[in-house]
Scaffold this motif. Structure first.
Motif, mmCIF file in Angstrom:
data_model
loop_
_atom_site.group_PDB
_atom_site.id
_atom_site.type_symbol
_atom_site.label_atom_id
_atom_site.label_comp_id
_atom_site.label_asym_id
_atom_site.label_seq_id
_atom_site.Cartn_x
_atom_site.Cartn_y
_atom_site.Cartn_z
ATOM 1 N N ALA A 69 7.898 87.385 3.484
ATOM 2 C CA ALA A 69 9.671 87.191 4.669
ATOM 3 C C ALA A 69 10.611 87.855 4.942
ATOM 4 O O ALA A 69 11.131 88.724 5.900
ATOM 5 C CB ALA A 69 9.653 85.958 4.574
ATOM 6 N N LEU A 70 11.076 88.791 3.235
ATOM 7 C CA LEU A 70 11.564 89.449 3.196
ATOM 8 C C LEU A 70 11.811 90.697 2.952
ATOM 9 O O LEU A 70 11.899 91.398 3.934
ATOM 10 C CB LEU A 70 11.981 89.062 1.412
ATOM 11 C CG LEU A 70 13.491 90.168 1.169
ATOM 12 C CD1 LEU A 70 14.448 90.428 1.584
ATOM 13 C CD2 LEU A 70 13.470 89.941 -1.024
ATOM 14 N N ASP A 71 9.909 90.903 3.309
ATOM 15 C CA ASP A 71 9.470 92.700 3.907
ATOM 16 C C ASP A 71 9.821 92.244 5.602
ATOM 17 O O ASP A 71 10.131 93.869 5.479
ATOM 18 C CB ASP A 71 8.283 92.580 3.025
ATOM 19 C CG ASP A 71 7.863 92.557 1.897
ATOM 20 O OD1 ASP A 71 8.437 93.555 0.679
ATOM 21 O OD2 ASP A 71 6.973 92.334 0.527
ATOM 22 N N ILE A 109 6.435 93.523 -14.188
ATOM 23 C CA ILE A 109 6.960 93.905 -13.165
ATOM 24 C C ILE A 109 8.080 94.452 -12.032
ATOM 25 O O ILE A 109 8.323 95.234 -11.478
ATOM 26 C CB ILE A 109 6.066 93.223 -12.478
ATOM 27 C CG1 ILE A 109 4.342 92.975 -13.499
ATOM 28 C CG2 ILE A 109 5.988 93.830 -10.658
ATOM 29 C CD1 ILE A 109 3.910 91.969 -12.715
ATOM 30 N N LEU A 110 8.682 92.960 -12.917
ATOM 31 C CA LEU A 110 10.255 92.946 -11.710
ATOM 32 C C LEU A 110 11.028 94.128 -11.365
ATOM 33 O O LEU A 110 11.634 94.773 -10.997
ATOM 34 C CB LEU A 110 11.100 91.215 -11.883
ATOM 35 C CG LEU A 110 11.901 91.504 -10.955
ATOM 36 C CD1 LEU A 110 11.242 91.395 -9.490
ATOM 37 C CD2 LEU A 110 12.350 89.594 -11.201
ATOM 38 N N LYS A 111 11.341 94.170 -12.482
ATOM 39 C CA LYS A 111 11.787 95.596 -13.315
ATOM 40 C C LYS A 111 11.623 97.098 -13.040
ATOM 41 O O LYS A 111 12.664 98.175 -12.876
ATOM 42 C CB LYS A 111 12.064 95.599 -14.832
ATOM 43 C CG LYS A 111 13.170 94.808 -15.747
ATOM 44 C CD LYS A 111 13.017 94.321 -17.087
ATOM 45 C CE LYS A 111 13.997 93.787 -17.488
ATOM 46 N NZ LYS A 111 13.859 93.281 -18.902
ATOM 47 N N ASN A 112 9.747 97.039 -12.863
ATOM 48 C CA ASN A 112 9.568 98.278 -12.275
ATOM 49 C C ASN A 112 9.268 98.487 -10.641
ATOM 50 O O ASN A 112 8.068 98.885 -11.149
ATOM 51 C CB ASN A 112 8.469 98.966 -13.169
ATOM 52 C CG ASN A 112 9.305 99.068 -14.586
ATOM 53 O OD1 ASN A 112 10.407 100.248 -15.308
ATOM 54 N ND2 ASN A 112 9.109 97.662 -15.663
ATOM 55 N N LEU A 113 9.517 98.026 -9.757
ATOM 56 C CA LEU A 113 8.865 98.002 -8.730
ATOM 57 C C LEU A 113 9.327 99.300 -7.823
ATOM 58 O O LEU A 113 9.889 100.317 -7.869
ATOM 59 C CB LEU A 113 10.051 97.194 -7.945
ATOM 60 C CG LEU A 113 9.653 95.285 -8.010
ATOM 61 C CD1 LEU A 113 10.930 95.064 -7.717
ATOM 62 C CD2 LEU A 113 8.504 95.056 -8.296
ATOM 63 N N SER A 114 8.211 99.509 -6.775
ATOM 64 C CA SER A 114 7.966 100.540 -6.527
ATOM 65 C C SER A 114 8.491 100.556 -5.081
ATOM 66 O O SER A 114 7.887 99.388 -4.400
ATOM 67 C CB SER A 114 6.430 100.964 -6.423
ATOM 68 O OG SER A 114 6.378 102.279 -5.836
ATOM 69 N N PRO A 115 8.956 101.683 -4.353
ATOM 70 C CA PRO A 115 10.096 101.725 -3.284
ATOM 71 C C PRO A 115 8.278 102.353 -2.168
ATOM 72 O O PRO A 115 8.567 101.550 -1.059
ATOM 73 C CB PRO A 115 10.736 102.598 -3.341
ATOM 74 C CG PRO A 115 10.359 104.231 -4.743
ATOM 75 C CD PRO A 115 9.447 102.606 -5.294
ATOM 76 N N ASP A 116 7.376 102.134 -2.896
ATOM 77 C CA ASP A 116 6.050 102.741 -2.068
ATOM 78 C C ASP A 116 5.598 102.036 -1.648
ATOM 79 O O ASP A 116 4.395 101.829 -0.573
ATOM 80 C CB ASP A 116 5.228 103.936 -2.784
ATOM 81 C CG ASP A 116 5.882 104.843 -2.700
ATOM 82 O OD1 ASP A 116 7.232 105.369 -2.528
ATOM 83 O OD2 ASP A 116 5.430 105.379 -4.228
ATOM 84 N N LEU A 117 5.140 100.172 -1.709
ATOM 85 C CA LEU A 117 5.075 98.700 -1.498
ATOM 86 C C LEU A 117 5.827 97.893 -1.157
ATOM 87 O O LEU A 117 6.330 98.109 -1.671
ATOM 88 C CB LEU A 117 3.647 98.488 -2.449
ATOM 89 C CG LEU A 117 3.141 99.748 -2.679
ATOM 90 C CD1 LEU A 117 1.757 99.367 -4.499
ATOM 91 C CD2 LEU A 117 1.636 99.958 -1.890
ATOM 92 N N PHE A 202 15.948 90.922 -5.220
ATOM 93 C CA PHE A 202 17.335 91.693 -5.427
ATOM 94 C C PHE A 202 17.549 91.882 -6.433
ATOM 95 O O PHE A 202 18.256 93.979 -6.272
ATOM 96 C CB PHE A 202 17.992 91.503 -4.696
ATOM 97 C CG PHE A 202 17.841 91.150 -2.441
ATOM 98 C CD1 PHE A 202 17.903 91.933 -1.809
ATOM 99 C CD2 PHE A 202 17.694 90.089 -2.306
ATOM 100 C CE1 PHE A 202 17.916 92.039 -0.633
ATOM 101 C CE2 PHE A 202 18.092 89.314 -0.771
ATOM 102 C CZ PHE A 202 17.823 90.314 -0.096
ATOM 103 N N LEU A 203 18.278 91.579 -7.867
ATOM 104 C CA LEU A 203 18.167 92.179 -8.870
ATOM 105 C C LEU A 203 17.214 93.387 -9.292
ATOM 106 O O LEU A 203 17.370 94.527 -10.417
ATOM 107 C CB LEU A 203 18.764 91.223 -9.886
ATOM 108 C CG LEU A 203 19.904 90.135 -9.643
ATOM 109 C CD1 LEU A 203 19.869 89.679 -10.131
ATOM 110 C CD2 LEU A 203 21.216 91.753 -9.409
#
Length: 469
Positions: A69-71, A109-117, A202-203
């Motif tokens: 939903a956030l996406d 995983i949370l600290k290294n999120l990719s902006p591509d997905l 968000f963080l």
């Protein structure tokens, strides 16, 4: 919005939808949108945002549904041309008591999120419990009794924490998972409530748990006022100075005044019950529903109803119970009588249980209404009549979102002498919508006593005999 104008976002991860509001420095709403879980995320198969298990007591929501939903809402904002570079701060709220169980390794995983997905793809393997227990759950009676016994009883627990043990509360839900699903518990590295879970997205890191409440902040509640949120659940907020913990209701920190407290009553059968009666008795039309309220008399000729589709919190009862003016139980009411009995009953329960907490209706009392049903003037008229007090609203029913946006601004000056009251000075004052009808108080005073007496009769009915099939 001017090219250089800062703005502030408020988010609300509620039961049935994800909502967002943007405000400018003059506290004007400049953007508002939502994603409705049942309508926009059909693949998760929720009804009213939740999954109700076969035992009718276990109620959960898919964690990935909230993330997707956030996406979706961020994409909607982007498509609309919303300029994210102007956002100076954001704050958010989430449905109370829902809990999220992060799997071992999730923090990396949370600290290294990719902006591509999209987030829901990146985080799909990050949860040891895929469906989160939510505030509608009532399956932890064993854990509640154990907790109360450990501290000396229900009242002792209320004296310590502000509440007796409640099935929906997060601690009892954690205890249930620890007992019944030890493998999932062993795989869990962090537990969030829904609001801190949302902040973590968000963080890009685990957010601590906050103790404030955005409904109260968004409504600009003052001492002596009552705030009533008419949403999926109905909640009643009271600003108090001298807390008196009881076996019903809850005492919390006051998010606006650190020297005061907030009392809260929660009623599980809110809008879902109103929508059911609207569908059954008004052909699914709110206009017809409102006409029925207008054409029936104050006090409903003595007919009283209790409408609990799911096990209620205050009081702990279930089923539909109808009584005529002679206090005789009857199988049904005419449609118009049914509609008024529902609305009068919901508001009489709120007043009765607020007064049990020691609250007194005063001549200066204002009722501040928010939530979806606060748009319906006929419903608010019944509220005003039952409480014998004027009812005010704000321009948006999304007061939690709005309160979060105010908190976002306040967060930028945290640690200074600027209070939230100072921050919201520019915000519009609540707007008077209705005042009590002449003579309503004389009608409801005896009716309130009858309702309280009949409630005790309903409570004596075994819960199991009225669980929905």
């Amino acid at each position: 919005m001017a090219a250089s104008a800062p703005c502030y976002l408020g988010w609300d991860f509620s039961t049935q939808q994800l909502k967002v509001i943007a405000i400018d420095e003059q506290l004007r709403v400049i953007y508002e949108d939502n994603v409705q879980f049942d309508k926009d995320l059909l693949e998760f198969g929720t009804h009213c945002g939740v999954h109700v298990q076969s035992d009718k007591r276990t109620v959960t929501s898919p964690v990935l549904m909230w993330i997707k939903a956030l996406d979706m809402i961020l994409e909607k904002m982007k498509s609309s041309g919303f300029d994210f570079s102007r956002v100076r701060a954001l704050s958010g709220a989430g449905q109370q008591h829902g809990s999220v169980y992060w799997k071992e390794g999730a923090s990396q995983i949370l600290k290294n999120l990719s902006p591509d997905l999209p987030l829901h793809q990146l985080l799909k393997a990050c949860f040891s419990v895929s469906d989160s227990p939510v505030w509608m759950d009532s399956s932890t009676t064993t854990q509640c009794l154990s907790l109360e016994k450990a501290v000396g009883g229900a009242q002792d627990l209320a004296n310590i924490t502000g509440s007796r043990a409640c099935e929906r509360f997060t601690g009892n839900q954690i205890a249930k998972i620890y007992s019944q699903n030890p493998e999932a518990y062993a795989q869990t590295e962090r537990i969030s409530v829904v609001s801190s879970f949302a902040a973590s997205l968000f963080l890009g890191a685990y957010a601590p748990i906050d103790y404030c409440d955005a409904s109260l902040a968004g409504m600009k509640l003052e001492e002596g006022d009552i705030a009533i949120s008419l949403g999926t659940s109905d909640t009643l907020f009271l600003w108090i100075q001298e807390p008196t913990p009881a076996l019903e209701g809850h005492i919390f920190c006051n998010p606006v005044d650190s020297q005061a407290y907030m009392a809260l009553l929660c009623f599980k059968n809110g809008s879902l019950m109103r929508e059911r009666i609207r569908d059954d008795c008004a052909s699914g039309s709110w206009d017809e529903f409102s006409k029925a309220l207008k054409c029936t008399v104050i006090g409903n000729n003595g007919n009283i109803g209790f409408y609990f589709e799911v096990i209620e919190i205050t009081p702990e009862a279930v089923g539909i119970h109808r009584f005529n003016r002679d206090n005789k139980k009857v199988p049904d009411f005419p449609k118009e009588v049914e509609i008024r009995a529902l609305i009068e009953g919901q508001f009489m329960a709120k007043r009765i249980h607020a007064e049990k907490l020691g609250y007194k209706i005063m001549p200066r009392t204002r009722i501040l209404a928010t939530g979806g049903a606060s748009h319906n003037k006929e419903i608010l008229q019944v509220l005003s009549d039952v409480f014998s007090a004027p009812v005010y609203t704000i321009d948006t029913a999304n007061s939690a979102c709005l309160g979060c946006a105010y908190r976002a601004i306040h967060g930028l000056v945290a640690g200074t002498s600027v209070s939230l009251v100072d921050v919201v000075k520019l915000a519009p004052e609540p707007r008077l919508v209705v005042i009590p009808n002449a003579g309503a108080d004389q009608v409801y005073q005896p009716l309130l006593k009858r309702y309280a007496d009949l409630e005790q009769k309903v409570l004596c009915t075994p819960v199991s005999s009225h669980l929905p099939k």
